[in-house]
Motif scaffolding. Structure first.
Motif, PDB file in Angstrom:
ATOM      1  N   LYS A  48       0.837  -1.210   0.000  1.00 15.80           N
ATOM      2  CA  LYS A  48       0.000   0.000   0.000  1.00 15.80           C
ATOM      3  C   LYS A  48       0.870   1.257   0.000  1.00 15.80           C
ATOM      4  O   LYS A  48       0.547   2.253  -0.657  1.00 15.80           O
ATOM      5  CB  LYS A  48      -0.917   0.008   1.210  1.00 15.80           C
ATOM      6  N   ALA A  49       1.985   1.229   0.716  1.00 18.60           N
ATOM      7  CA  ALA A  49       2.886   2.389   0.772  1.00 18.60           C
ATOM      8  C   ALA A  49       3.481   2.661  -0.608  1.00 18.60           C
ATOM      9  O   ALA A  49       3.635   3.822  -1.014  1.00 18.60           O
ATOM     10  CB  ALA A  49       3.975   2.138   1.798  1.00 18.60           C
ATOM     11  N   ASP A  56       8.549   7.328   3.337  1.00 17.46           N
ATOM     12  CA  ASP A  56       8.916   7.037   4.727  1.00 17.46           C
ATOM     13  C   ASP A  56       8.408   5.661   5.141  1.00 17.46           C
ATOM     14  O   ASP A  56       9.128   4.887   5.811  1.00 17.46           O
ATOM     15  CB  ASP A  56       8.362   8.103   5.659  1.00 17.46           C
ATOM     16  N   ARG A  57       7.186   5.345   4.767  1.00 20.25           N
ATOM     17  CA  ARG A  57       6.600   4.060   5.145  1.00 20.25           C
ATOM     18  C   ARG A  57       7.319   2.895   4.469  1.00 20.25           C
ATOM     19  O   ARG A  57       7.551   1.846   5.084  1.00 20.25           O
ATOM     20  CB  ARG A  57       5.122   4.060   4.764  1.00 20.25           C
ATOM     21  N   VAL A  58       7.708   3.119   3.188  1.00 16.26           N
ATOM     22  CA  VAL A  58       8.430   2.080   2.451  1.00 16.26           C
ATOM     23  C   VAL A  58       9.774   1.817   3.111  1.00 16.26           C
ATOM     24  O   VAL A  58      10.183   0.664   3.325  1.00 16.26           O
ATOM     25  CB  VAL A  58       8.610   2.469   0.976  1.00 16.26           C
ATOM     26  N   LEU A  59      10.483   2.900   3.470  1.00 15.97           N
ATOM     27  CA  LEU A  59      11.792   2.744   4.109  1.00 15.97           C
ATOM     28  C   LEU A  59      11.675   2.023   5.449  1.00 15.97           C
ATOM     29  O   LEU A  59      12.552   1.251   5.850  1.00 15.97           O
ATOM     30  CB  LEU A  59      12.445   4.117   4.303  1.00 15.97           C
ATOM     31  N   GLU A  60      10.559   2.258   6.129  1.00 18.59           N
ATOM     32  CA  GLU A  60      10.347   1.632   7.433  1.00 18.59           C
ATOM     33  C   GLU A  60      10.087   0.136   7.318  1.00 18.59           C
ATOM     34  O   GLU A  60      10.568  -0.667   8.150  1.00 18.59           O
ATOM     35  CB  GLU A  60       9.166   2.320   8.123  1.00 18.59           C
ATOM     36  N   LEU A  61       9.346  -0.251   6.292  1.00 14.11           N
ATOM     37  CA  LEU A  61       8.912  -1.645   6.201  1.00 14.11           C
ATOM     38  C   LEU A  61       9.779  -2.519   5.299  1.00 14.11           C
ATOM     39  O   LEU A  61       9.659  -3.746   5.324  1.00 14.11           O
ATOM     40  CB  LEU A  61       7.464  -1.696   5.681  1.00 14.11           C
ATOM     41  N   PRO A  89      12.241   8.071  -4.134  1.00 18.26           N
ATOM     42  CA  PRO A  89      13.621   7.744  -3.712  1.00 18.26           C
ATOM     43  C   PRO A  89      13.790   6.290  -3.286  1.00 18.26           C
ATOM     44  O   PRO A  89      14.910   5.770  -3.258  1.00 18.26           O
ATOM     45  CB  PRO A  89      13.869   8.685  -2.536  1.00 18.26           C
ATOM     46  N   PHE A  90      12.682   5.600  -2.959  1.00 21.90           N
ATOM     47  CA  PHE A  90      12.808   4.240  -2.470  1.00 21.90           C
ATOM     48  C   PHE A  90      13.050   3.209  -3.568  1.00 21.90           C
ATOM     49  O   PHE A  90      13.258   2.035  -3.287  1.00 21.90           O
ATOM     50  CB  PHE A  90      11.565   3.844  -1.659  1.00 21.90           C
ATOM     51  N   VAL A  91      12.969   3.631  -4.875  1.00 21.08           N
ATOM     52  CA  VAL A  91      13.184   2.688  -5.972  1.00 21.08           C
ATOM     53  C   VAL A  91      14.580   2.060  -5.870  1.00 21.08           C
ATOM     54  O   VAL A  91      14.741   0.841  -5.986  1.00 21.08           O
ATOM     55  CB  VAL A  91      12.989   3.384  -7.330  1.00 21.08           C
ATOM     56  N   LYS A  92      15.571   2.898  -5.625  1.00 20.37           N
ATOM     57  CA  LYS A  92      16.946   2.398  -5.513  1.00 20.37           C
ATOM     58  C   LYS A  92      17.060   1.424  -4.352  1.00 20.37           C
ATOM     59  O   LYS A  92      17.705   0.364  -4.454  1.00 20.37           O
ATOM     60  CB  LYS A  92      17.905   3.564  -5.324  1.00 20.37           C
ATOM     61  N   LEU A  93      16.399   1.752  -3.208  1.00 18.22           N
ATOM     62  CA  LEU A  93      16.424   0.884  -2.036  1.00 18.22           C
ATOM     63  C   LEU A  93      15.831  -0.491  -2.354  1.00 18.22           C
ATOM     64  O   LEU A  93      16.376  -1.532  -1.996  1.00 18.22           O
ATOM     65  CB  LEU A  93      15.658   1.538  -0.886  1.00 18.22           C
TER      66      LEU A  93
END
Length: 840
Positions: A48-49, A56-61, A89-93
């Motif tokens: 869902k994030a 922020d939610r993606v980085l957390e989970l 920004p979370f694509v790279k992560l």
């Protein structure tokens, strides 16, 4: 029907392009399904994030276990990140945590495909930075570059090419990104692809190059880009697909005039007379689709060479235009060209008239017949055995296709220049009309159309006009016709007239069609000069009926020729003006109506002597006259305009003016027009010999002038009813002045006003009805107001009282053997007061 019978309605290329459009529509639908998942409530928190772009939610989970999970539809977290636009920004992560950047969904798309379709430039760049493969093939063999070209995003196209996208990649229909950009009209993308070296002349599955596609769609600016090209990479204007269509063929068929004019520039060297595998030149295809402007451009710029070329179906461009049949001006233009013969027969013998009959183009058949088309020429149907080959006229073609109206037209047609047209006035039945036996296919079509008409009528007729047959009380029969009977009766507390229709329709003219048309017209009318509509029974075909107000005085025909009433000149003028007002109302409605059956039967008189126009069974809305096949000779032949009788279905509302003129002549003279002739003979006399009813010296000169204008053989020279009404009003005022002068003569006569007269000639006892003033109330010399059905005026009384003078002479002549008074002033007078409001 020879080779013509196998003529396809469209080429393989056209069907192929439809399939292509459908396939790309499916492609878009599948991508939208991935970008708009229905089961999002069942997603995990990180899924869902990603959908909402909550970094922020993606980085957390995010962890190594969840980044490889997929939804039931095969969507990874990277797919889900494409749903929302903007920086992520979370694509790279996710990639570094193990997410597969080129994984395909169940619908067959990678995250890069979806990002390109979404037009998310930042996400595309992020995915490419994380080494997403721009050459990955998805559903229908499309790459990300195909999707970007479909979407028309120049920036993404540029970025994909720089990152190694294959500019010549082909999807399942062998289309390159350039094909797709040309087909969907994305000019900037086309320019970008050409600048990066895309091959302009690569062909698709059926040999179609990008220039074919732009000409189909009419993208003029892209056409110029392709033709100009870059360096040695330029479009071939004469490139052929697998059916040997050139780009010019497609632009002519599609009707893109600016593209045609561009391709016909002399410096481009376009071969304007080349044929495809069907033998069609560009001119053929323009004619098959009714493109008059294209045809004119082709003939003007390339000459008449293609005019006489036959394709493999034995059709020259004239045949092609008649096959299309909806652009009569195109046919006229082709017939005006030198060397074009209306009766040219193809190799199988069929003519342009055959083509028009085969496809059911009624108006065009009419035109061709009037222009001299020979209906007796035959086409040969090939059966493989020369002894069994059949020769077929255009009438046979029309019958086999179920076009019964055209069969009737062909059977009955006689051109004005034919010698027999003036002599053969009548046929068995007396009205000179031919009724064909409906073909099985034509009958089936008729039944289907009738059902549709009834359903449409039920839906459109206002509820207050819906009647149940049980609401109607039938009294005596007051008339009849081919449709059924007319009754006097009661409905909703009013005395009404009920026109009861038969539901069956086994002749060329459908009773159901007439019923629906008359109801649809009557429910729109609201004028004191037109019969008032009460309602209709439309639910049960066995009970079809139209209910209108009851008009007590009967028809003008009955008054003149059955009752043989004599009407004074002022009253005649009142009737004439009333009818003119009614017809003017019909002709000037927002959707004008042409009556087409104006005659003395359809002019009704109320108890005060005022007239109303009735019977709209043959009427049409003017706007639909060119959309529907106009009925062959509608209405009563005796009152028919020449242009209607002489087979010209393109008549106008001026036909009503002619019929009105004959009604006025009939009203003034008391005789039927051409009473010594049968109806068809009377109509032929007026149409082919320009004969008009004789004008007696008793008809005032001012009226004679109006009559001669109204029955002019040229419809354009006839006045409108708006012009006629003031003319008649002037005449009425003039006659009123004369009447007042004559009343001075009457004042010197000593008559017994109160004594009823026993008319020994007809056995009728005439008296005062109570509607008029008593004799004691009248001024000396004043005429009493009369009742149409009961009253004789002082003129007739004087004629009676003086008929016994010595030497048999009298200033007032008696009635003749036919029951008419020979004096030009007649004996029935009505009120000059305005029309009274209708009584409920």
């Amino acid at each position: 029907m020879g080779a013509y019978k196998s003529r396809p309605t469209s080429s393989c290329a056209e069907e192929w392009h439809k399939k292509i459009s459908e396939s790309y529509a499916v492609l878009e639908t599948r991508m939208k399904e991935d970008l708009d998942p229905k089961d999002i409530e069942q997603y995990t928190g990180i899924q869902k994030a990603c959908c909402s772009g909550d970094t922020d939610r993606v980085l957390e989970l995010a962890d190594e276990r969840c980044v490889v999970t997929k939804t039931e539809t095969g969507l990874t977290l990277l797919h889900l990140s494409c749903i929302s636009t903007g920086s992520k920004p979370f694509v790279k992560l996710l990639v570094h945590a193990g997410a597969r950047v080129s994984s395909l969904s169940r619908n067959g798309f990678s995250p890069l495909h979806l990002a390109c379709f979404q037009g998310d430039v930042d996400l595309v760049k992020d995915l490419l930075l994380e080494e997403a493969d721009p050459t990955v093939i998805g559903y229908s063999s499309v790459t990300a570059l195909h999707i970007a070209s479909l979407n028309g995003n120049e920036e993404i196209v540029e970025h994909l090419i720089k990152c190694g996208a294959n500019i010549h990649a082909r999807d399942t229909v062998k289309f390159t990104p350039l094909h797709i950009a040309c087909y969907f009209g994305h000019e900037k993308v086309v320019k970008c692809l050409i600048n990066h070296g895309a091959d302009i002349n690569l062909s698709g599955e059926v040999g179609d190059v990008p220039l074919h596609l732009t000409c189909v769609k009419g993208h003029q600016s892209i056409t110029e880009l392709l033709v100009k090209g870059r360096r040695n990479n330029k479009a071939d204007v004469n490139a052929q697909d697998n059916e040997q269509h050139m780009p010019l063929h497609f632009s002519c068929r599609a009707g893109h005039l600016t593209t045609v004019d561009y391709l016909l520039q002399p410096n481009l060297g376009t071969k304007a007379h080349e044929v495809n595998i069907y033998g069609d030149t560009p001119l053929h295809l323009a004619c098959y689709t009714g493109r008059l402007d294209i045809v004119k451009s082709l003939i003007t710029k390339t000459g008449p060479t293609s005019l006489l070329v036959e394709n493999i179906f034995s059709e020259a461009p004239l045949h092609s235009a008649c096959t299309y049949g909806k652009n009569i001006e195109l046919v006229k233009y082709l017939l005006s060209q030198e060397g074009v013969n209306i009766n040219t027969q193809g190799r199988d013998g069929h003519t342009a008239l055959h083509s028009a009959c085969y496809h059911g183009h009624y108006h065009l058949v009419q035109l061709l017949l009037d222009q001299g088309a020979d209906m007796n020429l035959v086409a040969t149907e090939q059966n493989g055995d020369s002894e069994k080959d059949q020769e077929q006229t255009c009438l046979v073609w029309a019958y086999q296709r179920g076009h019964d109206a055209i069969v009737t037209l062909l059977k009955h047609h006689k051109r004005p220049q034919d010698e027999s047209a003036c002599g053969d006035y009548s046929q068995p039945g007396g009205d000179g009309s031919y009724v064909s036996v409906p073909s099985p296919l034509g009958r089936l079509r008729c039944i289907t159309k009738e059902k549709i008409n009834v359903l449409q009528l039920r839906a459109s007729l206002p509820k207050n006009f819906h009647l149940d047959i049980n609401e109607i009380e039938f009294l005596e029969t007051i008339g009849s016709g081919s449709f059924g009977n007319v009754y006097k009766g009661y409905c909703r507390g009013k005395i009404v007239a009920i026109k009861r229709y038969r539901s069956s329709a086994f002749s060329a003219k459908s009773d159901v069609d007439m019923f629906c048309r008359e109801v649809s017209i009557l429910c729109r009318l609201d004028s004191p000069y037109v019969i008032r509509f009460v309602g209709a029974c439309i639910e049960d075909p066995s009970h079809f009926a139209i209910v209108t107000q009851y008009v007590a005085g009967g028809s003008l025909f009955s008054l003149l020729h059955v009752q043989k009433r004599n009407i004074d000149l002022q009253s005649k003028m009142t009737i004439a003006v009333d009818v003119a007002h009614g017809m003017d109302y019909l002709h000037n409605l927002p959707h004008p109506i042409i009556h087409r059956d104006l005659n003395s039967h359809n002019i009704l008189l109320d108890e005060f002597g005022h007239a109303e126009v009735a019977d709209f069974g043959e009427s049409r809305f003017v706007k639909s006259m060119h959309e529907d096949n106009m009925t062959k000779q509608p209405g009563n032949l005796r009152w028919m305009a020449p242009e209607v009788f002489s087979q010209n279905t393109q008549y106008s509302i001026k036909a009503d003016i002619f019929s009105y003129a004959l009604c006025i002549w009939e009203l003034l003279s008391g005789e039927l027009p051409f009473a010594h002739l049968k109806p068809a003979a009377a109509a032929a006399e007026m149409a082919y010999r320009s004969t008009r009813p004789p004008i007696a010296i008793t008809i005032p000169k001012s009226i004679v002038n109006i009559l001669q204008m109204m029955w002019s053989p040229n419809p354009e020279e006839r006045p409108t009813f708006a012009q006629i009404i003031p003319m008649l009003d002037d005449c009425r005022q003039e006659f009123l002045a004369v009447s007042k002068t004559l009343s001075g003569v009457l004042s010197m006569l000593d008559a017994d006003w109160a004594t009823p007269i026993d008319d020994s000639e007809d056995g009728l006892e005439m008296g005062y009805s109570g509607l008029e003033p008593s004799p004691s109330d009248l001024e000396p010399g004043e005429l009493p107001a009369g009742n149409v059905t009961a009253l004789r005026t002082q003129w007739e009384m004087c004629a009676k009282s003086l008929s016994g003078e010595k030497n048999g002479s009298s200033v007032f002549p008696a009635t003749d053997k036919n029951g008419y008074v020979s004096d030009p002033l007649s004996t029935l007078r009505v009120n000059d007061s305005p029309i009274l409001p209708q009584q409920d």
